[in-house]
Design a protein around this motif. Structure first.
Motif, PDB file in Angstrom:
ATOM      1  N   ASP B  31       0.806  -1.214   0.000  1.00 17.44           N
ATOM      2  CA  ASP B  31       0.000   0.000   0.000  1.00 17.44           C
ATOM      3  C   ASP B  31       0.844   1.272   0.000  1.00 17.44           C
ATOM      4  O   ASP B  31       0.354   2.360   0.333  1.00 17.44           O
ATOM      5  CB  ASP B  31      -0.972  -0.005   1.182  1.00 17.44           C
ATOM      6  CG  ASP B  31      -0.267  -0.138   2.527  1.00 17.44           C
ATOM      7  OD1 ASP B  31      -0.966  -0.229   3.550  1.00 17.44           O
ATOM      8  OD2 ASP B  31       0.979  -0.159   2.553  1.00 17.44           O
ATOM      9  N   TYR B  32       2.089   1.145  -0.362  1.00 15.46           N
ATOM     10  CA  TYR B  32       2.960   2.323  -0.465  1.00 15.46           C
ATOM     11  C   TYR B  32       3.954   2.036  -1.577  1.00 15.46           C
ATOM     12  O   TYR B  32       4.628   0.986  -1.563  1.00 15.46           O
ATOM     13  CB  TYR B  32       3.672   2.569   0.869  1.00 15.46           C
ATOM     14  CG  TYR B  32       4.676   3.701   0.865  1.00 15.46           C
ATOM     15  CD1 TYR B  32       6.024   3.457   1.088  1.00 15.46           C
ATOM     16  CD2 TYR B  32       4.274   5.015   0.662  1.00 15.46           C
ATOM     17  CE1 TYR B  32       6.948   4.480   1.086  1.00 15.46           C
ATOM     18  CE2 TYR B  32       5.186   6.057   0.654  1.00 15.46           C
ATOM     19  CZ  TYR B  32       6.533   5.783   0.876  1.00 15.46           C
ATOM     20  OH  TYR B  32       7.443   6.806   0.877  1.00 15.46           O
ATOM     21  N   SER B  93       5.866  -1.383  -0.277  1.00 10.59           N
ATOM     22  CA  SER B  93       5.843  -1.887   1.096  1.00 10.59           C
ATOM     23  C   SER B  93       4.390  -1.911   1.563  1.00 10.59           C
ATOM     24  O   SER B  93       3.497  -1.436   0.865  1.00 10.59           O
ATOM     25  CB  SER B  93       6.689  -1.023   2.034  1.00 10.59           C
ATOM     26  OG  SER B  93       6.094   0.252   2.218  1.00 10.59           O
ATOM     27  N   TYR B  94       4.156  -2.482   2.745  1.00 16.41           N
ATOM     28  CA  TYR B  94       2.783  -2.547   3.259  1.00 16.41           C
ATOM     29  C   TYR B  94       2.745  -2.245   4.737  1.00 16.41           C
ATOM     30  O   TYR B  94       3.723  -2.465   5.450  1.00 16.41           O
ATOM     31  CB  TYR B  94       2.160  -3.915   2.976  1.00 16.41           C
ATOM     32  CG  TYR B  94       2.879  -5.090   3.590  1.00 16.41           C
ATOM     33  CD1 TYR B  94       3.940  -5.700   2.918  1.00 16.41           C
ATOM     34  CD2 TYR B  94       2.501  -5.607   4.830  1.00 16.41           C
ATOM     35  CE1 TYR B  94       4.605  -6.775   3.466  1.00 16.41           C
ATOM     36  CE2 TYR B  94       3.165  -6.679   5.383  1.00 16.41           C
ATOM     37  CZ  TYR B  94       4.215  -7.264   4.689  1.00 16.41           C
ATOM     38  OH  TYR B  94       4.873  -8.331   5.240  1.00 16.41           O
ATOM     39  N   SER B  95       1.613  -1.709   5.159  1.00 17.43           N
ATOM     40  CA  SER B  95       1.388  -1.403   6.568  1.00 17.43           C
ATOM     41  C   SER B  95       1.572  -2.659   7.390  1.00 17.43           C
ATOM     42  O   SER B  95       1.085  -3.720   7.026  1.00 17.43           O
ATOM     43  CB  SER B  95      -0.024  -0.871   6.789  1.00 17.43           C
ATOM     44  OG  SER B  95      -0.283   0.220   5.962  1.00 17.43           O
ATOM     45  N   GLY B  96       2.292  -2.514   8.479  1.00 17.96           N
ATOM     46  CA  GLY B  96       2.545  -3.690   9.296  1.00 17.96           C
ATOM     47  C   GLY B  96       3.763  -4.460   8.856  1.00 17.96           C
ATOM     48  O   GLY B  96       4.136  -5.453   9.470  1.00 17.96           O
ATOM     49  N   GLY B  97       4.378  -4.002   7.774  1.00 19.99           N
ATOM     50  CA  GLY B  97       5.560  -4.678   7.269  1.00 19.99           C
ATOM     51  C   GLY B  97       6.842  -4.023   7.725  1.00 19.99           C
ATOM     52  O   GLY B  97       7.898  -4.263   7.135  1.00 19.99           O
ATOM     53  N   TYR B  98       6.736  -3.162   8.730  1.00 19.98           N
ATOM     54  CA  TYR B  98       7.896  -2.476   9.290  1.00 19.98           C
ATOM     55  C   TYR B  98       8.648  -1.659   8.247  1.00 19.98           C
ATOM     56  O   TYR B  98       9.855  -1.504   8.338  1.00 19.98           O
ATOM     57  CB  TYR B  98       8.855  -3.460   9.958  1.00 19.98           C
ATOM     58  CG  TYR B  98       8.260  -4.173  11.152  1.00 19.98           C
ATOM     59  CD1 TYR B  98       8.037  -5.542  11.113  1.00 19.98           C
ATOM     60  CD2 TYR B  98       7.919  -3.470  12.300  1.00 19.98           C
ATOM     61  CE1 TYR B  98       7.485  -6.195  12.201  1.00 19.98           C
ATOM     62  CE2 TYR B  98       7.367  -4.124  13.391  1.00 19.98           C
ATOM     63  CZ  TYR B  98       7.160  -5.484  13.330  1.00 19.98           C
ATOM     64  OH  TYR B  98       6.616  -6.136  14.407  1.00 19.98           O
ATOM     65  N   ASN B  99       7.918  -1.143   7.261  1.00 18.33           N
ATOM     66  CA  ASN B  99       8.539  -0.294   6.239  1.00 18.33           C
ATOM     67  C   ASN B  99       9.575  -1.051   5.423  1.00 18.33           C
ATOM     68  O   ASN B  99      10.544  -0.475   4.942  1.00 18.33           O
ATOM     69  CB  ASN B  99       9.190   0.928   6.897  1.00 18.33           C
ATOM     70  CG  ASN B  99       9.202   2.139   5.980  1.00 18.33           C
ATOM     71  OD1 ASN B  99       8.654   2.115   4.889  1.00 18.33           O
ATOM     72  ND2 ASN B  99       9.848   3.199   6.411  1.00 18.33           N
ATOM     73  N   LYS B 100       9.362  -2.346   5.288  1.00 15.10           N
ATOM     74  CA  LYS B 100      10.283  -3.163   4.505  1.00 15.10           C
ATOM     75  C   LYS B 100      10.019  -2.901   3.029  1.00 15.10           C
ATOM     76  O   LYS B 100       8.991  -3.296   2.478  1.00 15.10           O
ATOM     77  CB  LYS B 100      10.055  -4.634   4.844  1.00 15.10           C
ATOM     78  CG  LYS B 100      10.862  -5.620   4.012  1.00 15.10           C
ATOM     79  CD  LYS B 100      10.527  -7.025   4.458  1.00 15.10           C
ATOM     80  CE  LYS B 100      10.895  -8.042   3.426  1.00 15.10           C
ATOM     81  NZ  LYS B 100      10.548  -9.415   3.877  1.00 15.10           N
TER      82      LYS B 100
END
Lengths: 112, 113
Positions: B31-32, B93-100
């Motif tokens: 989502d980013y 990257s995705y929410s909850g993915g620690y900005n990976k």
């Protein structure tokens, strides 16, 4: 006044040696990262720390050990260096999840 | 499912032309979607980023187009300049993915005068 700095910029060493790369950020960010960029320029995350806590640990040989003494510093220690470790290593930082990541200038590691 | 596929690998554009770089992803949790620009010997720097609630974002000569149903997004550089010559990376990257951030393989852009 560099935002994310890394030392050294270049590192040439023999196979089997142990080396460290240091990273410091003066942006007041909570999260720091290590990335590896290979000879084909592919960028892959290795580790991430949030407030000194390890939150991302990708499939990286355990010869690689990150250490975060405080929020502003994230160091990378590599034991028993191998030829395949030759790459450019980038440190980055961000304020929070999904915020912009600011990258350092990179450390080019060459293992002979 | 974590991959982000980027094309083309390299691109040559004349000064004043439009540069277009495409990326596709599989993980619908992403989502980013940022784009990074990297000059030789330097670290990547954020150029522009988009979230899936909009289909387009423009900043100066740089535009991201986002197609959620096709799971594709692209970078358009209008009026390309020799100073735009660099390697461009899409990422996700995705929410909850620690900005990976999962990066695409990169596109080397050369803008000829």
């Amino acid at each position: 006044d560099t935002a994310v700095s890394q030392t050294p910029k270049y590192l040439v060493t023999q196979m089997g040696n142990d080396k460290s790369i240091k990273c410091e950020q003066n942006l007041g960010h909570d999260t720091m990262y290590w990335y590896k960029q290979d000879s084909k320029k592919f960028l892959k995350i290795m580790f991430s720390y949030n407030n000194k806590e390890l939150i991302i640990n990708e499939t990286v040989p355990n010869r690689f050990s990150p250490k975060s003494p405080d929020k502003a510093h994230l160091n990378l220690h590599i034991n028993s260096l191998e030829l395949g470790d030759s790459a450019v290593y980038f440190c980055a930082s961000s304020q929070q999840t999904q915020d912009t990541q600011y990258f350092g200038p990179g450390t080019r590691l060459t293992v002979l | 499912q974590q991959q982000v596929k980027q094309s083309p690998q390299s691109l040559i554009v004349q000064k004043g032309g439009i540069s277009i770089i495409n990326c596709a992803y599989e993980n619908t949790a992403f989502d980013y979607f940022p784009w990074y620009q990297q000059f030789p010997g330097k670290g990547p720097a954020l150029l522009i980023a988009i979230r899936p609630d909009v289909s387009e974002k423009k900043e100066g000569r740089f535009t991201i187009s986002f197609n959620k149903s096709a799971k594709q997004f692209s970078l358009h550089i209008m009026d390309s300049q020799p100073g735009d010559s660099a390697t461009y990376f899409c990422a996700a990257s995705y929410s909850g993915g620690y900005n990976k951030l999962i990066f695409g393989a990169g596109t080397r852009l050369a803008v000829h005068p």
